[in-house]
Structures are given as C-alpha cells and as structure tokens.
Motif scaffolding. Sequence first.
Motif, PDB file in Angstrom:
ATOM      1  N   ASP A  82       0.823  -1.215   0.000  1.00 48.21           N
ATOM      2  CA  ASP A  82       0.000   0.000   0.000  1.00 48.21           C
ATOM      3  C   ASP A  82       0.860   1.269   0.000  1.00 48.21           C
ATOM      4  OD1 ASP A  82      -2.357   1.377  -0.155  1.00 48.21           O
ATOM      5  OD2 ASP A  82      -2.795   1.311   1.992  1.00 48.21           O
ATOM      6  N   VAL A  83       1.872   1.259  -0.854  1.00 53.16           N
ATOM      7  CA  VAL A  83       2.736   2.422  -1.050  1.00 53.16           C
ATOM      8  C   VAL A  83       2.750   2.733  -2.539  1.00 53.16           C
ATOM      9  CG1 VAL A  83       5.104   3.295  -0.920  1.00 53.16           C
ATOM     10  CG2 VAL A  83       4.178   1.921   0.955  1.00 53.16           C
ATOM     11  N   ALA A  84       2.512   3.986  -2.898  1.00 48.88           N
ATOM     12  CA  ALA A  84       2.465   4.362  -4.306  1.00 48.88           C
ATOM     13  C   ALA A  84       3.846   4.229  -4.942  1.00 48.88           C
ATOM     14  CB  ALA A  84       1.950   5.795  -4.453  1.00 48.88           C
ATOM     15  N   MET A  85       3.892   3.525  -6.066  1.00 46.45           N
ATOM     16  CA  MET A  85       5.126   3.388  -6.837  1.00 46.45           C
ATOM     17  C   MET A  85       5.293   4.599  -7.764  1.00 46.45           C
ATOM     18  SD  MET A  85       6.458   0.392  -5.879  1.00 46.45           S
ATOM     19  CE  MET A  85       5.859   0.715  -4.214  1.00 46.45           C
ATOM     20  N   SER A  86       6.490   4.729  -8.334  1.00 46.69           N
ATOM     21  CA  SER A  86       6.766   5.819  -9.266  1.00 46.69           C
ATOM     22  C   SER A  86       7.760   5.337 -10.313  1.00 46.69           C
ATOM     23  CB  SER A  86       7.345   7.026  -8.515  1.00 46.69           C
ATOM     24  OG  SER A  86       8.672   6.752  -8.078  1.00 46.69           O
ATOM     25  N   GLN A  87       8.173   6.259 -11.176  1.00 47.02           N
ATOM     26  CA  GLN A  87       9.160   5.920 -12.195  1.00 47.02           C
ATOM     27  C   GLN A  87      10.422   5.331 -11.570  1.00 47.02           C
ATOM     28  OE1 GLN A  87       9.368   6.302 -15.944  1.00 47.02           O
ATOM     29  NE2 GLN A  87      10.825   4.819 -15.122  1.00 47.02           N
ATOM     30  N   ARG A  88      10.779   5.774 -10.385  1.00 49.17           N
ATOM     31  CA  ARG A  88      12.018   5.311  -9.746  1.00 49.17           C
ATOM     32  C   ARG A  88      11.944   3.865  -9.284  1.00 49.17           C
ATOM     33  NH1 ARG A  88      14.481   9.337  -5.444  1.00 49.17           N
ATOM     34  NH2 ARG A  88      12.582   8.863  -4.296  1.00 49.17           N
ATOM     35  N   ASN A  89      10.751   3.284  -9.339  1.00 48.45           N
ATOM     36  CA  ASN A  89      10.598   1.894  -8.877  1.00 48.45           C
ATOM     37  C   ASN A  89      10.709   0.869  -9.992  1.00 48.45           C
ATOM     38  OD1 ASN A  89       8.791   3.696  -6.898  1.00 48.45           O
ATOM     39  ND2 ASN A  89       9.570   1.944  -5.770  1.00 48.45           N
ATOM     40  N   ASN A  90      10.933   1.307 -11.236  1.00 46.21           N
ATOM     41  CA  ASN A  90      11.045   0.350 -12.342  1.00 46.21           C
ATOM     42  C   ASN A  90      12.012   0.866 -13.404  1.00 46.21           C
ATOM     43  OD1 ASN A  90       8.783  -1.045 -14.866  1.00 46.21           O
ATOM     44  ND2 ASN A  90      10.549  -1.952 -13.895  1.00 46.21           N
ATOM     45  N   TYR A  91      13.060   0.105 -13.643  1.00 42.54           N
ATOM     46  CA  TYR A  91      14.012   0.433 -14.702  1.00 42.54           C
ATOM     47  C   TYR A  91      14.235  -0.803 -15.565  1.00 42.54           C
ATOM     48  CZ  TYR A  91      15.094   4.757 -12.233  1.00 42.54           C
ATOM     49  OH  TYR A  91      14.997   5.990 -11.634  1.00 42.54           O
ATOM     50  N   THR A  92      14.526  -0.560 -16.829  1.00 42.09           N
ATOM     51  CA  THR A  92      14.839  -1.632 -17.767  1.00 42.09           C
ATOM     52  C   THR A  92      16.264  -1.446 -18.276  1.00 42.09           C
ATOM     53  OG1 THR A  92      14.164  -0.434 -19.764  1.00 42.09           O
ATOM     54  CG2 THR A  92      12.422  -1.575 -18.523  1.00 42.09           C
ATOM     55  N   SER A  93      16.782  -2.494 -18.910  1.00 39.75           N
ATOM     56  CA  SER A  93      18.090  -2.335 -19.567  1.00 39.75           C
ATOM     57  C   SER A  93      18.029  -1.183 -20.557  1.00 39.75           C
ATOM     58  CB  SER A  93      18.469  -3.628 -20.296  1.00 39.75           C
ATOM     59  OG  SER A  93      18.788  -4.655 -19.396  1.00 39.75           O
TER      60      SER A  93
END
Length: 547
Positions: A82-93
């Motif tokens: 129950d914590v809002a994710m953001s761009q900083r929570n997902n990176y790709t190669s």
Amino acid sequence: MKETKFIFITGGVLSSLGKGLAAASLGALLKARGLEVTIQKLDPYINVDPGTMNPTQHGEVFVTDDGAETDLDLGHYERYIDVAMSQRNNYTSGSIYYSVISKERRGDYLGGTVQVIPHITDEIKLMIRNLANSEPQPDVVLVEIGGTVGDIESQPFLEAIRQLRGDLGRNNCLFIHLTLVPYLRAAGEYKTKPTQHSVKELRSIGITPDIILCRCEQTVPEDLKRKIALFCDVDRDAVFSSVDVDHVYKVPLAFYDEGFDQKVAIMLRLPAKNPELQAWRDLVYSLDHPAGEVNIGIVGKYVELKEAYKSLHEALVHGGIANNVAVTLHYVPSEDITETNAKSILGKLDGILVPGGFGERGVDGKIAAVTYARENRVPFFGICLGMQCAVIEYARNVAGITGADSEEFNPLAQDKVIYLMKEWYDHRQQGLVKRTHESGKGGTMRLGAYPCTLKDNTKAFAAYGASSIEERHRHRYEFNNDYMETLEKAGLVFSGLSPHGDLAEIVEIPGHPWFVGCQFHPEFKSRPMRAHPLFREFIKAAKENSK
C-alpha cells in the motif's frame, strides 16, 4: 539520517516462479513490523518501458501516479504494501542504456571509453541507491531482478548488485534466491538439482545467496532443506518453501508461518518486532468464507493471456471481498460476440465489464456487449476504451447518431464522438497532460494521475462520497465535446469532468442498475483491504442482479 537496508531477490531455473509476489509478500510482512518499505523492479529487456509491448506477450502495463508505464509486478507491490510506486521503482536495460548514452552524447564522460563496467553498472547502482532518498526514507528497499540467472541480458544487473554489497557493507545487504524444487510424480520425490545448479550459476558471478526460497507444490521436507543448505552453502534455517496456494493473498501468511520474515530481520539486524497481521488474517478469512458468488464477464481482446488484465482481475476480487461474495471471472474474446449471439454468450453473467485496449480489433464485439448490458439492465462497467465503446453505442442506438464512431477505428467517420484531442498542445501548456511518451506511438498519450470533479446526485458521486477525485489514465483518444449536449438530451449523464470541464471522465445512465464508464483506470488504485469505490459498487450491483 537512518541507514537503509537492501534486499536483492533473484530467480533461477525458469521464469514466472513468482519473484514479484515473493518480494511483495516479504514487503508486506516487513511493513507489518512497522518498517518503511519500498520495492524496485529491474527488467533486463531492451525496451525503455513496457508501454509499446504487446499485452499478450508481456501482460498489463501498470501506470503510476507520475505517469510511468511499468511492469505489472509494481501492481503487486502497491497492492501488498500500500505504497504508491513511481518511475524510480522500475528500470529496464533499455532505460539504463538510454540514460548512459544520453550522458555520453552530452560529453559527461569527458571523451572516455564508455563500457558496461563501470558505466552501465554505476548507473544501475545509482538508480538503486536513489530509492534510499525517498520520502519518507525507507528502512528497507527490496530490489527484484527480472529474468533468470544465466540470462545474458541480466548480467549487468547482477554485477551491479554484487558490487553494491561491497559499497554498502555486508550488514546492509541481503541476497535472496528464488528457485524451483520440482516434484516428480513418476519417481515420487522432490529434486534439488535444479536449485543446486542455479545457485552454482549465481555463485559463479560472485553472488552467494543468504536465503534460498524454494518454489514448490508442497512444503519441502526438512531433510531436503538440510540437503539444499549443505550443497548451496547457506544456513540450515535459511531455506524456505514458497508453496502453491489457492489465492495469492495467502502468501504473506504462509511466509510468516515458515519464519521467513523473522530470518530476514535477524540477518539484517532489523528491529525485533512481531508483525501485526490481523488485517491479513481477516482478508484470508473473507476469501475462504464468501456468502455468495457473482459471475462477471470481461469482454476483452487480450483474454488469451490473463495477466494482460492482472490489476483488473484483482480489483474485481477486491470488490467481491467488500461485498462478501466470491467473484468468478469469465474471460470472453470480444471478437466472438455479435448482436445476434450476445445473449447466448453473456446471458448467464451477473455483470459485464469492457476493459481498455488499443486498435479496432474486437471493438464491434465490445459494442455489442454494451448494447446487451444496456437493453437487458445487466450491471455494466466500461473502462477507458470500454467507456468509449459505451459512448459510441449510446450515440448510435439511443441518440440517433447512426454514424457515430471513434477516430481511432474510422478516421473518415462523419461523427467522431471519440477523437484524437486536437487541443493536446494547449492542454499540455495548461498542465492537463502530465506525461507522454517522448516520441513515436505515445506522442499524444495522457498518462498518470489527473483530477476529476464529480456531479452531485450521480452514481459516481455516491460511490466515491466526494466531489473531487484523482485517478490514473493511459489513453490518447478523448470524448468529443461537440456531441455532449446531444447525448445529454438523449439521457446520458456526464458525471465526471476534468476541473476545466473540457475532458469527459465518467459517463452513466440514470435508472439503470449500474451502467458506468470511466476514461481512467481505477483498477490501478484498488487494494485487497480497501476495494476501489467503483469496483465495490459494480460488484454490489452484480450481487443484486444474481438474486
């Protein structure tokens, strides 16, 4: 400033073992101990993000408040901790290489030779460490490495986390390896060799797991746990089972019963506090003891892969929990439905949901499903493209605009009730467009959370109990306001509008048990212990219809 601990979760043998659910479940247990927790997913594929990937190959695209198009595992993270994710929570190669190449083009490396080590690995480490600077500062950051150990694509990520243990100190890092322990029915025994080979592969690149999580059909026997510990060089009490369960929300309690979170807390020297799990126990009890059942049809175009609608699936389950009913989902290919066979296909459903999508394939079937739900007073919920199909259907069959269509499906249509927002650049100047793809297919995409104002005395207002809301969007076509007055005179209510009043967000039909369409994706904000208001009310209407 407190010292953030890092937990790295890798997977071996094969994909789809459940690293995302394992990370989310461990995160839930640590949060239940009173800790601040966040989770990051690192994906090995070269796409910058999954925004343009086919849902039947990759599953759904999960959208965050800040407009990032991310991996569906971030949906698990949000639902469990129950914590809002953001761009900083997902990176790709792709995003990592894109950042490094952009820096190289600017001359940031002063003409030096740019290499995987140290430049790519340093960029990965930077993205991981940046999460420790979030507000509030997390006590624990869980990092899930996508793919399988041994894949060439994931090697830079594994090298980066190997280096991080030295940078951060061994007391601040923990490696968890999820692997497969198959049960061979013909031989009547479990096999540990896949796990041994997977750990050997991991150790060959310099990472020795601290904990091994065994994905299995049934609890791994103690003697096999001792064998795995011996051959994989981990503590005997650091081997745990990740057993198949009949519902994903039982995983945190299963991990707790195994002592998984306690071992993690001991190894990372986290505060010795028992987790407060009553809310999870109540949730599981509700799932196991429903008072009834509703049958919901999802009329979509990506139904061959259920994970294409993962958040939608879970949001409907949440709506069932809120109404104390089990929700049985029927995935219906929209291409199979016509006006003549709609009753035979949809006739036994208690509710019909038409989800989002892109392109004209299957749209006629979705519109036929809308017609059936409207004429037969079956609770209906349209999301994104589903709302647009509802507007087109109403315009054609109720308002008498027989040529009504979407510019997406028919660019030459005379009556484009759904169109590509011509004033997009003006809206961008006004701040109405928060985030878009930088180029290509998503050039006019509206992404992320936007405010919406609700009208009094509407189903939407009654559901939310508020006049102002904020929901997440992912679309590029909008309702054409030139047709609003005509449709309102025909009985369609525009119950939600943007604060400026120029973007239609929610439509509904008064007098119908539940006929609501929304331009946004409410499923992204639904939680197992706090069902989204629109899903709660949709399932409530379906429950009444099932009697």
